[in-house]
Enzyme design. Structure first.
Site, short mmCIF file in Angstrom:
data_model
loop_
_atom_site.label_atom_id
_atom_site.label_comp_id
_atom_site.label_asym_id
_atom_site.label_seq_id
_atom_site.Cartn_x
_atom_site.Cartn_y
_atom_site.Cartn_z
N PRO A 107 77.88 17.25 12.50
CA PRO A 107 77.83 15.84 12.87
C PRO A 107 77.30 14.89 11.79
O PRO A 107 77.44 13.68 11.94
CB PRO A 107 76.92 15.83 14.09
CG PRO A 107 76.02 17.00 13.89
CD PRO A 107 76.82 18.04 13.15
N CYS A 147 69.03 21.60 13.60
CA CYS A 147 68.94 20.72 14.77
C CYS A 147 70.28 20.56 15.47
O CYS A 147 70.41 20.79 16.66
CB CYS A 147 68.40 19.35 14.37
SG CYS A 147 66.69 19.46 13.85
N HIS A 148 71.29 20.14 14.71
CA HIS A 148 72.57 19.89 15.36
C HIS A 148 73.72 20.52 14.59
O HIS A 148 74.87 20.10 14.72
CB HIS A 148 72.79 18.40 15.57
CG HIS A 148 71.65 17.75 16.29
ND1 HIS A 148 70.63 17.12 15.62
CD2 HIS A 148 71.33 17.70 17.59
CE1 HIS A 148 69.74 16.70 16.50
NE2 HIS A 148 70.14 17.04 17.69
N GLY A 149 73.40 21.50 13.73
CA GLY A 149 74.44 22.33 13.13
C GLY A 149 75.28 21.67 12.05
O GLY A 149 76.50 21.78 12.08
N TYR A 183 70.63 13.90 26.08
CA TYR A 183 70.66 14.60 24.80
C TYR A 183 71.97 15.39 24.67
O TYR A 183 72.60 15.40 23.61
CB TYR A 183 69.46 15.54 24.71
CG TYR A 183 69.17 16.10 23.34
CD1 TYR A 183 68.91 15.25 22.27
CD2 TYR A 183 69.17 17.47 23.12
CE1 TYR A 183 68.62 15.76 21.03
CE2 TYR A 183 68.88 17.99 21.87
CZ TYR A 183 68.60 17.13 20.83
OH TYR A 183 68.33 17.65 19.59
#
Lengths: 169, 420
Positions: free
Chosen positions: A148, A133-135, B294
């Protein structure tokens, strides 16, 4: 408005508002609390998993409280890698010894601590998990190394009921 | 406004109006003096009302067939698509209607930014608008969860997890929102309830929004205060009604294009896979209208600060009337602001684009620069510009530059023709 003596009426106003506020709170609380997990959800608090078929280097994913739990039977290499990491290199310092009491078995919630996605096995820069999703990159102990996410993947309460069965929760 | 002296012609009308002055209200709405130079950017208020009504009507009909249960929701949506008479049409109107609603609201908001419609004395209209916009986002997000596809489930997981960034109580709040330890049936049923409720809250706020608008009256492309009624105004009916109606027809052509020719182009294919708590889709993206925010969320490497930045990006709009220090409303007379305005438009579009891309490498860098610029625009450029900018002379009335007698006749006429 100069100095004013507290009057009988002021007392009545204060007393009435105070009782009213308590009454309102007493009515509001059930309305709020009804949204918390109900008895049937809480009843599903633990689950038993047969891990006899799991060979080293493989991961079993089971559902517990609606969330995936990773049960990884680690290879010696992975254990060595996880145990050799220096604490100061970690974002959320936790010893592998504390995360996996039995070094061969790593049991943790398969939920990224960033925003709750399910990380992918055997991916990422640290040979552990990678969240698409966000690495976020996790190591072979499920500890956050890059990205993150603020914390390591959570280790739930679990125990070996016998050699082949893990009870989660 | 003379509507307070209004008396219905018929005896029955008078009798009714003395008891409930609905006819006075109707008269106020038809006679409502409107600046005569309103351009087509002003027609989006009417278009948005149409969008809201469309969503409510199609939503009510969908709710007659939809089942809010984790085991049945996905199937019931397919049932609507395949079995229910015209179910496909109603669902496609509702799903694309959400996108059309946001398209219109973004144009509406950026029109306000260009012509300074948020400035005194219209701050309350603007703030009500921001609250409506926030509620729209909440309704759209919860609506997207209802089909219980993969994007529904994981979108819900990611967005509700935003609250876990709150120190100490975050995890408790998330469990409370879910009604369990993950997004599951209790989450779905409460989202359905709230998704049903919010449009009616929006409807109430729209009434307040229009009420607040009718106190000072419309802003206009020249951005000056006008006398009402005067040579500068025309009655709402028939002049604005016809103009709004024509714009609405044009808008409906675009709307119909999406519904009939590209009904799934704005959605995500993953949402036709039933929700699976064990597998996260490779690439989670929100609907297009949430992408700029986002991108801001992802551009900050810290979880809590990312959430704070994203919320601030929206809430900063609420204090915009006080951040913009310029007394001149319309960008037509603000040569510097006009340029910064278009840079902001580009900045938001760039944020939207990188929001749809993976958060790594160059995309991440661009997202960070664009995020920084977004805040710079509101927190530094706007406050400073009000003091530094040399604005162009503003005409005294809408008619003045056309009829002559203005010292800045040529400049104003030039500007006017550009607007039209």
């Amino acid at each position: 408005m100069s100095e004013k003596k507290t009057k009988r009426r002021d007392f009545l106003f204060t007393a009435t508002s105070a009782v009213g506020a308590v009454g309102a709170a007493a009515v509001v609380w059930p309305m709020i609390d009804q949204m918390n997990p109900d008895a049937s959800v809480k009843a599903l608090a633990s689950t038993e998993v047969d891990v006899s078929s799991l060979t080293p280097g493989n991961t079993l994913t089971v559902l517990w409280r609606g969330k995936p739990v990773f049960i990884r039977r680690r290879t010696q290499e992975e254990i060595d890698e996880a145990r050799s990491v220096k604490m100061e290199d970690l974002i959320h310092p936790e010893k592998d010894e504390d995360r996996a009491k039995n070094p061969e078995w790593l049991v943790m919630l398969g939920v990224c601590t960033h925003l709750g996605c399910v990380p992918l096995n055997d991916k990422g820069d640290y040979n552990g998990w990678f969240c698409p999703c966000h690495g976020s990159h996790y190591d072979t102990s499920g500890r956050i190394r890059k990205g993150p996410a603020p914390w390591n993947m959570e280790v739930p309460k679990y125990e070996f009921v016998n050699a082949n069965t893990i009870k989660i929760g | 406004m003379s509507d307070h002296d209004y008396r219905p012609k018929s005896k029955v009308g008078q009798w009714f109006n003395d008891r409930l002055p609905l006819l006075t209200l109707a008269n106020h709405l038809t006679d409502y003096p409107t600046p005569k130079n309103l351009n087509y950017w002003w027609t989006f208020g009417g278009i948005l009302t149409f969008c809201l009504i469309t969503q409510i009507v199609t939503g009510l009909t969908l709710a007659m067939h939809y089942i809010a249960h984790a085991d049945m929701a996905f199937e019931s949506v397919e049932h609507i698509m395949r079995d229910v008479n015209y179910g496909w049409l109603i669902r496609y109107i509702h799903a694309n209607g959400a996108s059309m609603f946001f398209l219109a609201v973004y144009i509406h908001i950026f029109r306000s930014l260009f012509y300074g419609s948020y400035k005194s004395p219209r701050e309350i209209i603007w703030i009500l608008g921001i609250i409506i916009y926030l509620l729209m986002m909440a309704a759209a997000f919860m609506g997207y969860v209802l089909p219980w596809g993969q994007m529904s489930f994981w979108g819900a997981t990611v967005i509700t997890n935003l609250f876990s960034a709150i120190p100490l109580v975050g995890e408790g709040i998330v469990t409370w929102l879910w009604g369990g330890y993950s997004v599951d049936n209790p989450t779905l049923t409460r989202f359905f309830t709230l998704h049903y409720l919010i449009p009616f809250l929006i409807l109430g706020l729209v009434v307040l929004h229009i009420w607040a608008l009718h106190v000072p009256g419309n802003n206009n492309p020249v951005g000056i205060d006008i006398k009402k009624p005067s040579k500068d105004t025309v009655p709402f009916h028939p002049y604005i009604v016809i103009k709004d109606g024509f714009a609405l027809l044009m808008f409906m052509i675009v709307f119909a294009f999406f519904v009939f020719y590209a009904p799934n182009i704005l959605g995500h294919a993953d949402n036709y896979i039933e929700a699976n708590p064990m597998v996260t889709p490779a690439h989670i993206v929100p609907e297009w209208y949430l992408l700029p925010f986002y991108a801001i969320l992802r551009s900050v490497p810290d979880k809590l600060l990312g959430v704070v930045a994203m919320l601030s990006a929206i809430l900063i709009l609420a204090v915009l009337p006080w951040l913009d220090t310029s007394k001149i409303r319309s960008a037509v007379f603000r040569p510097l602001y006009k340029q910064f305005y278009w840079i902001l438009v580009a900045d938001v579009l760039i944020l939207g684009y990188v929001g749809a891309m993976p958060a790594e490498g160059l995309y991440l860098l661009i997202a960070r620069v664009a995020t920084a610029y977004y805040f710079l625009h509101f927190l530094v450029i706007l406050p400073v510009l009000g003091f530094k900018e040399k604005t162009l002379p503003v005409p005294l009335s809408i008619t003045e530059p056309v009829l002559g007698g203005s010292p800045n006749l040529a400049a104003a006429r030039n500007k006017e023709s550009k607007i039209e």
